[in-house]
Design a protein around this motif. Structure first.
Motif, mmCIF file in Angstrom:
data_model
loop_
_atom_site.group_PDB
_atom_site.id
_atom_site.type_symbol
_atom_site.label_atom_id
_atom_site.label_comp_id
_atom_site.label_asym_id
_atom_site.label_seq_id
_atom_site.Cartn_x
_atom_site.Cartn_y
_atom_site.Cartn_z
ATOM 1 N N ALA A 224 99.417 7.924 -0.995
ATOM 2 C CA ALA A 224 98.373 7.176 -0.295
ATOM 3 C C ALA A 224 98.075 7.787 1.069
ATOM 4 C CB ALA A 224 98.784 5.712 -0.137
ATOM 5 N N ALA A 225 99.116 8.083 1.843
ATOM 6 C CA ALA A 225 98.915 8.643 3.176
ATOM 7 C C ALA A 225 98.254 10.014 3.100
ATOM 8 C CB ALA A 225 100.246 8.733 3.913
ATOM 9 N N ASP A 226 98.689 10.850 2.158
ATOM 10 C CA ASP A 226 98.081 12.167 2.004
ATOM 11 C C ASP A 226 96.604 12.048 1.637
ATOM 12 O OD1 ASP A 226 100.279 14.063 2.443
ATOM 13 O OD2 ASP A 226 101.169 13.108 0.706
ATOM 14 N N GLY A 227 96.294 11.115 0.747
ATOM 15 C CA GLY A 227 94.902 10.929 0.352
ATOM 16 C C GLY A 227 94.034 10.473 1.504
ATOM 17 N N LEU A 228 94.545 9.584 2.319
ATOM 18 C CA LEU A 228 93.795 9.132 3.495
ATOM 19 C C LEU A 228 93.528 10.291 4.447
ATOM 20 C CD1 LEU A 228 95.720 5.794 4.105
ATOM 21 C CD2 LEU A 228 93.301 5.965 3.503
ATOM 22 N N GLN B 196 98.277 9.934 18.511
ATOM 23 C CA GLN B 196 99.401 9.602 19.370
ATOM 24 C C GLN B 196 100.327 8.654 18.629
ATOM 25 O OE1 GLN B 196 96.960 8.477 22.831
ATOM 26 N NE2 GLN B 196 97.775 10.267 23.903
ATOM 27 N N THR B 197 101.568 9.070 18.494
ATOM 28 C CA THR B 197 102.589 8.265 17.851
ATOM 29 C C THR B 197 103.763 8.153 18.821
ATOM 30 O OG1 THR B 197 103.933 8.041 15.833
ATOM 31 C CG2 THR B 197 103.593 10.289 16.681
ATOM 32 N N LEU B 198 104.919 7.773 18.334
ATOM 33 C CA LEU B 198 106.101 7.670 19.185
ATOM 34 C C LEU B 198 107.139 8.702 18.779
ATOM 35 C CD1 LEU B 198 106.599 3.787 19.357
ATOM 36 C CD2 LEU B 198 105.451 5.261 21.023
ATOM 37 N N VAL C 109 106.391 11.314 12.728
ATOM 38 C CA VAL C 109 106.266 12.658 13.305
ATOM 39 C C VAL C 109 106.418 13.711 12.222
ATOM 40 C CG1 VAL C 109 107.326 14.316 14.884
ATOM 41 C CG2 VAL C 109 106.992 11.944 15.613
ATOM 42 N N ARG C 110 107.384 13.538 11.316
ATOM 43 C CA ARG C 110 107.580 14.509 10.238
ATOM 44 C C ARG C 110 106.358 14.585 9.331
ATOM 45 N NH1 ARG C 110 112.833 12.222 10.039
ATOM 46 N NH2 ARG C 110 112.221 10.964 8.215
ATOM 47 N N PHE C 111 105.777 13.411 9.029
ATOM 48 C CA PHE C 111 104.587 13.389 8.181
ATOM 49 C C PHE C 111 103.435 14.137 8.845
ATOM 50 C CE2 PHE C 111 100.471 11.286 7.393
ATOM 51 C CZ PHE C 111 100.294 11.641 6.058
ATOM 52 N N PHE C 112 103.205 13.886 10.113
ATOM 53 C CA PHE C 112 102.092 14.546 10.799
ATOM 54 C C PHE C 112 102.313 16.054 10.892
ATOM 55 C CE2 PHE C 112 101.602 10.212 12.887
ATOM 56 C CZ PHE C 112 100.544 9.852 12.069
ATOM 57 N N GLU C 113 103.542 16.467 11.115
ATOM 58 C CA GLU C 113 103.814 17.901 11.142
ATOM 59 C C GLU C 113 103.518 18.523 9.776
ATOM 60 O OE1 GLU C 113 107.277 18.222 14.589
ATOM 61 O OE2 GLU C 113 107.858 17.916 12.477
ATOM 62 N N ARG C 114 103.852 17.823 8.721
ATOM 63 C CA ARG C 114 103.602 18.338 7.373
ATOM 64 C C ARG C 114 102.108 18.465 7.087
ATOM 65 N NH1 ARG C 114 102.850 15.961 2.541
ATOM 66 N NH2 ARG C 114 103.467 13.861 3.216
ATOM 67 N N THR C 115 101.301 17.640 7.722
ATOM 68 C CA THR C 115 99.853 17.691 7.486
ATOM 69 C C THR C 115 99.129 18.581 8.503
ATOM 70 O OG1 THR C 115 99.591 15.606 8.729
ATOM 71 C CG2 THR C 115 99.763 15.455 6.328
ATOM 72 N N GLY C 116 99.888 19.367 9.264
ATOM 73 C CA GLY C 116 99.273 20.375 10.111
ATOM 74 C C GLY C 116 99.184 20.075 11.590
ATOM 75 N N PHE C 117 99.717 18.943 12.036
ATOM 76 C CA PHE C 117 99.677 18.598 13.458
ATOM 77 C C PHE C 117 100.856 19.228 14.193
ATOM 78 C CE2 PHE C 117 96.973 15.367 11.666
ATOM 79 C CZ PHE C 117 96.011 15.147 12.637
ATOM 80 N N GLN D 2 105.702 8.384 24.080
ATOM 81 C CA GLN D 2 104.518 8.793 23.334
ATOM 82 C C GLN D 2 104.592 10.261 22.954
ATOM 83 O OE1 GLN D 2 100.613 9.340 25.425
ATOM 84 N NE2 GLN D 2 100.057 7.522 24.262
ATOM 85 N N ARG D 3 104.239 10.528 21.699
ATOM 86 C CA ARG D 3 104.146 11.908 21.233
ATOM 87 C C ARG D 3 102.691 12.174 20.849
ATOM 88 N NH1 ARG D 3 105.665 15.976 22.542
ATOM 89 N NH2 ARG D 3 107.887 15.806 22.002
ATOM 90 N N THR D 4 102.017 13.000 21.632
ATOM 91 C CA THR D 4 100.661 13.426 21.298
ATOM 92 C C THR D 4 100.743 14.641 20.393
ATOM 93 O OG1 THR D 4 99.771 12.605 23.396
ATOM 94 C CG2 THR D 4 98.483 14.277 22.242
ATOM 95 N N MET D 5 99.917 14.645 19.344
ATOM 96 C CA MET D 5 99.900 15.750 18.391
ATOM 97 C C MET D 5 98.456 16.157 18.134
ATOM 98 S SD MET D 5 102.904 14.488 15.750
ATOM 99 C CE MET D 5 103.344 16.157 15.259
ATOM 100 N N VAL D 6 98.231 17.433 17.876
ATOM 101 C CA VAL D 6 96.864 17.948 17.726
ATOM 102 C C VAL D 6 96.783 18.818 16.468
ATOM 103 C CG1 VAL D 6 96.430 17.887 20.204
ATOM 104 C CG2 VAL D 6 97.336 19.975 19.172
ATOM 105 N N ARG D 7 95.557 18.902 15.969
ATOM 106 C CA ARG D 7 95.285 19.740 14.790
ATOM 107 C C ARG D 7 93.853 20.250 14.862
ATOM 108 N NH1 ARG D 7 93.161 19.833 9.564
ATOM 109 N NH2 ARG D 7 94.551 20.561 7.899
ATOM 110 N N SER D 8 93.663 21.551 14.719
ATOM 111 C CA SER D 8 92.323 22.117 14.665
ATOM 112 C C SER D 8 91.788 22.037 13.250
ATOM 113 C CB SER D 8 92.342 23.576 15.138
ATOM 114 O OG SER D 8 92.778 23.654 16.479
ATOM 115 N N CYS D 9 90.474 21.881 13.119
ATOM 116 C CA CYS D 9 89.867 21.770 11.794
ATOM 117 C C CYS D 9 89.590 23.168 11.209
ATOM 118 C CB CYS D 9 88.566 20.980 11.881
ATOM 119 S SG CYS D 9 88.839 19.248 12.289
#
Length: 212
Positions: free
Chosen positions: A144-148, A167-169, A176-184, A205-212
């Motif tokens: 579900a999360a990957d599809g979103l 921004q997460t914690l 954090v692990r999920f966002f890193e896996r999706t490229g952040f 707070q952990r700010t994370m970024v991803r370029s398109c």
């Protein structure tokens, strides 16, 4: 699992899902008043940018959601949304919110004395979009999360966005692990979130970024 965009008829079910999906996580609540917290982190996305709000659904039941904004600078700021919620819900007169704001002021003052960075929004043209995502416990690991996220990235590409941030914690290690896996990737310092506690401890707070 079906991913689709938000419809006005989803409003009540989505509000219920938001409360259920957050239970037990570091971001479950700020000050223990779900209605005012939804007025900050959910309702503006339903009202102002429903085309960037995606839902994960199975057998007619909502199991996850992603609220997005393609241009953070054009969206009401978090501070403005919090100020509006304080007035609309008279939070200063409510015990738990009032205690949170008092603790937040003390935390911020201490951080200023120690020159410790505190949480806040970022505005960077490299990553103008932002998102929030939440999935019900029973839907974790189902895709579900990957599809979103995939639908969100398609949305960003369709509008020509250069990138997005979230921004997460730091303490929400699963997220954090999920966002890193999706490229952040992490961006900037781990900043103190004034007033907020998880298991009796301060959070960051952990700010994370991803370029398109």
């Amino acid at each position: 699992m079906r991913i689709r965009t938000f419809r006005p008829s989803d409003r009540t079910a989505l509000q219920e899902l938001a409360t259920r999906a957050a239970q037990g996580s570091p971001t479950e609540t700020l000050w223990g008043h779900p209605e005012s917290e939804a007025a900050i982190y959910l309702e503006p996305y339903m009202d102002l940018e429903p085309e960037s709000l995606f839902l994960a659904e199975a057998d007619g039941e909502l199991l996850g959601y992603l609220t997005g904004c393609v241009d953070t600078a054009a969206f009401p700021s978090e501070d403005a949304r919090i100020a509006h919620a304080i007035r609309a819900h008279r939070l200063i007169l409510r015990r738990r919110p009032a205690a949170f704001f008092a603790r937040s002021a003390l935390d911020a003052a201490g951080a200023a004395l120690r020159r410790t960075p505190t949480a806040g929004e970022i505005h960077d043209p490299r990553w103008p979009a932002h998102l929030h995502i939440n999935v019900a416990p029973e839907a974790r690991g189902t895709g579900a999360a990957d599809g979103l996220m995939q639908h969100w990235f398609e949305r960003l590409r369709s509008v020509g966005s250069p990138g997005c941030h979230l921004q997460t914690l730091v303490e929400n290690t699963r997220a954090v692990r999920f966002f890193e896996r999706t490229g952040f990737t992490p961006h900037g310092p781990a900043a103190l979130v004034p007033g907020m506690r998880y298991q009796g401890r301060r959070v960051h707070q952990r700010t994370m970024v991803r370029s398109c």
